[in-house]
Design a protein around this motif. Structure first.
Motif, PDB file in Angstrom:
ATOM      1  N   SER A   1      17.906 128.416  44.285  1.00  0.00           N
ATOM      2  CA  SER A   1      16.618 128.953  44.734  1.00  0.00           C
ATOM      3  C   SER A   1      16.476 128.699  46.229  1.00  0.00           C
ATOM      4  CB  SER A   1      15.482 128.258  43.986  1.00  0.00           C
ATOM      5  OG  SER A   1      15.389 126.905  44.413  1.00  0.00           O
ATOM      6  N   VAL A   2      15.557 129.427  46.848  1.00  0.00           N
ATOM      7  CA  VAL A   2      15.260 129.193  48.265  1.00  0.00           C
ATOM      8  C   VAL A   2      14.845 127.734  48.473  1.00  0.00           C
ATOM      9  CG1 VAL A   2      13.660 129.753  50.143  1.00  0.00           C
ATOM     10  CG2 VAL A   2      14.664 131.596  48.770  1.00  0.00           C
TER      11      VAL A   2
ATOM     12  N   GLY B   1      25.366 113.537  50.690  1.00  0.00           N
ATOM     13  CA  GLY B   1      24.197 114.369  50.403  1.00  0.00           C
ATOM     14  C   GLY B   1      23.286 114.605  51.591  1.00  0.00           C
ATOM     15  N   ASN B   2      23.684 114.096  52.755  1.00  0.00           N
ATOM     16  CA  ASN B   2      22.858 114.304  53.947  1.00  0.00           C
ATOM     17  C   ASN B   2      23.068 115.706  54.520  1.00  0.00           C
ATOM     18  OD1 ASN B   2      21.937 111.544  54.047  1.00  0.00           O
ATOM     19  ND2 ASN B   2      23.996 111.015  54.767  1.00  0.00           N
ATOM     20  N   PRO B   3      21.989 116.338  54.982  1.00  0.00           N
ATOM     21  CA  PRO B   3      22.120 117.701  55.529  1.00  0.00           C
ATOM     22  C   PRO B   3      22.993 117.720  56.794  1.00  0.00           C
ATOM     23  CG  PRO B   3      19.887 116.838  55.855  1.00  0.00           C
ATOM     24  CD  PRO B   3      20.599 115.868  54.971  1.00  0.00           C
TER      25      PRO B   3
ATOM     26  N   LEU C   1      13.613 126.207  58.297  1.00  0.00           N
ATOM     27  CA  LEU C   1      14.434 127.352  57.917  1.00  0.00           C
ATOM     28  C   LEU C   1      13.505 128.552  57.784  1.00  0.00           C
ATOM     29  CD1 LEU C   1      17.372 128.059  57.045  1.00  0.00           C
ATOM     30  CD2 LEU C   1      16.704 127.509  54.709  1.00  0.00           C
ATOM     31  N   ILE C   2      13.728 129.565  58.574  1.00  0.00           N
ATOM     32  CA  ILE C   2      12.894 130.763  58.489  1.00  0.00           C
ATOM     33  C   ILE C   2      13.391 131.620  57.336  1.00  0.00           C
ATOM     34  CG2 ILE C   2      12.182 132.858  59.695  1.00  0.00           C
ATOM     35  CD1 ILE C   2      12.323 131.221  62.297  1.00  0.00           C
TER      36      ILE C   2
ATOM     37  N   VAL D   1      16.180 125.042  51.236  1.00  0.00           N
ATOM     38  CA  VAL D   1      15.236 124.421  52.183  1.00  0.00           C
ATOM     39  C   VAL D   1      15.339 122.897  52.098  1.00  0.00           C
ATOM     40  CG1 VAL D   1      12.771 124.040  52.665  1.00  0.00           C
ATOM     41  CG2 VAL D   1      13.628 126.372  52.240  1.00  0.00           C
ATOM     42  N   LYS D   2      15.425 122.398  50.855  1.00  0.00           N
ATOM     43  CA  LYS D   2      15.480 120.949  50.638  1.00  0.00           C
ATOM     44  C   LYS D   2      16.749 120.333  51.229  1.00  0.00           C
ATOM     45  CE  LYS D   2      15.181 117.709  46.789  1.00  0.00           C
ATOM     46  NZ  LYS D   2      15.469 117.601  45.356  1.00  0.00           N
TER      47      LYS D   2
END
Lengths: 231, 217
Positions: free
Chosen positions: B195-196, B150-152, B207-208, B200-201
């Motif tokens: 969702s955005v 689950g790590n980005p 994140l632009i 982002v999460k």
């Protein structure tokens, strides 16, 4: 004029590889790997070899036999991920492994074959591959010095050869063969088909005969040369 | 393959323009080919020495001398060419490769890519990946947005050894399409049902997000 006959028996062709020799092996995975020459090398058993090849084959094939027999001191390769034994031996410190970027291995071998000492490239800059290499500025750009590679012996697999050593490679079995066939003091080619000089059209020669010292005719191809059945 | 990954691969296939020379890396990128029409004009390159890759063949029809760099048995098509490994990488380094699609462990917001080594755990060697990442005219990454824990995987900085610096142009994930530009991640598209805020999460760097509705895939 007539061209020399370089036909040679398997045992004799491999017999000049001594302890501590540096040996280039053609092939990318199965295609182009000289399995018969490697098996004979294993039978003769010189140890402490430095092996230069794209990869370490898979378990039970090619380079793996050399590793299993404890004949390898060092591998110079681009990828060994399909051979668990090679990875384990590297991690245990039983063999030394030098990783090259694949095109850099090709170019270092080609440079060695072309009588050059090395070349300058920007490949690997900013990564650990560039660590320890001499930095060079050339034409306002930064690069690193890559050294040429040569070997005592190159073992090459060809689809077809004539007895003078003109070689043809099949499909994607060409890979490192034409490069390594230029870059060793002694070049041994095993060939699936061996014909008399003139049996290969000059325009279709991939490696010219003057680079080749010995031509070993292969009989029926062993299982290792075949299509690998994967789950 | 899960539905969203299939949509991600299908979306990535639209990245390939007519007439391009393209190298598809091992893993997810290889599946992009399934989403190209049979008559779509594209020249697929594989670094072991073939331009003009044809369809993958089953065991019974395979040619023992004809594999791609991932070891799959492939075929030729009218106009295919074989060449040695030096020529193959001359093609890559000289700018003739329009696009490569690669996998990733980590991508940084400046475009750094790490995909070949996890020190102490996994170090098989990079094969041709370093030159593909550094020299293809356009580098896109196909990856899950987060790792198995689950790590980005999209980060401010890579922690793993780099494959190449500042090389990634675009990332296709199972959550979003993200561009790398001017040292930042830019959200371009978003997977159906998310969702955005979800994206982002799951992103480990800023994140632009553009104004207005984002395209969905």
């Amino acid at each position: 004029m007539k061209l020399a006959d370089k036909s040679c028996a398997l045992e004799e062709a491999v017999s000049r590889i001594g302890v501590g020799a540096t040996v280039m092996l053609s092939g990318f995975g199965v295609p182009g790997t000289p399995f018969a020459l490697i098996r004979e090398l294993v039978r003769q058993g010189p140890k402490n070899l430095t092996i230069i090849k794209n990869d370490a084959n898979e378990k039970g094939m090619g380079v793996d036999h050399l590793l299993a027999a404890g004949m390898v001191k060092k591998l110079i390769v681009t990828h060994i991920g399909l051979n668990a034994r090679a990875m384990a031996m590297m991690n245990a410190g039983d063999i030394e492994v030098e990783f090259c970027a694949q095109g850099m291995l090709a170019e270092r071998v080609r440079a060695g074959g072309a009588g050059l000492m090395g070349f300058v490239t920007d490949i690997g800059l900013g990564t650990e591959l560039a660590e320890g290499k001499t930095r060079v500025e050339l034409g306002g750009r930064e690069g690193v010095l890559e050294s040429a590679l040569r070997a005592d012996v190159a073992l090459i697999h060809a689809a077809r050869a004539d007895t003078f050593g003109n070689l043809c490679y099949a499909a994607a079995a060409r890979n490192f063969s034409p490069l390594m066939a230029m870059a060793a003091d002694r070049v041994v080619a095993e060939a699936e088909v061996v014909v008399a000089p003139g049996g290969i059209v000059p325009e279709e020669v991939h490696t010219p005969g003057p680079f080749v010292d010995h031509v070993v005719p292969l009989g029926a191809l062993g299982e290792e040369y075949g299509v690998v059945r994967r789950a | 393959m899960s539905d969203v990954r299939d949509r991600m691969v299908a979306r990535a296939a639209r990245e390939i323009a007519r007439g391009m020379v393209v190298n598809l890396g091992i893993g997810l990128p290889t599946r992009v080919i399934d989403h190209l029409a049979a008559d779509f004009p594209v020249c697929l390159h594989t670094e072991n020495g073939l331009s003009g890759i044809g369809p993958t063949l089953p065991y019974e029809q395979a040619d023992r001398n004809l594999i791609d760099a991932g070891g799959a048995y492939v075929s030729t098509i009218p106009g295919s060419a074989f060449f040695d490994s030096a020529v193959s990488f001359a093609l890559v380094r000289s700018g003739r490769l329009d696009l490569t699609m690669l996998g990733a462990f980590e991508v940084a917001q400046n475009g750094d890519l790490a995909n070949w080594k996890i020190p102490g755990k996994f170090s098989p060697g990079a094969g041709g990946g370093i030159e593909l990442a550094q020299k293809a005219r356009r580098v896109v990454v196909l990856t899950t947005h987060v790792d198995r824990k689950g790590n980005p995987k999209l980060l401010e900085q890579c922690s793993l050894p780099l494959t190449a610096t500042a090389c990634v142009n675009r990332v296709f994930t199972d959550m979003a399409v993200v561009d790398v530009a001017e040292g930042r991640f830019h959200l371009r598209e978003i997977a159906e049902g998310l969702s955005v805020a979800d994206v982002v999460k799951a992103t480990g760097a800023g994140l632009i997000v553009p104004e207005g509705e984002l395209p969905r895939f």
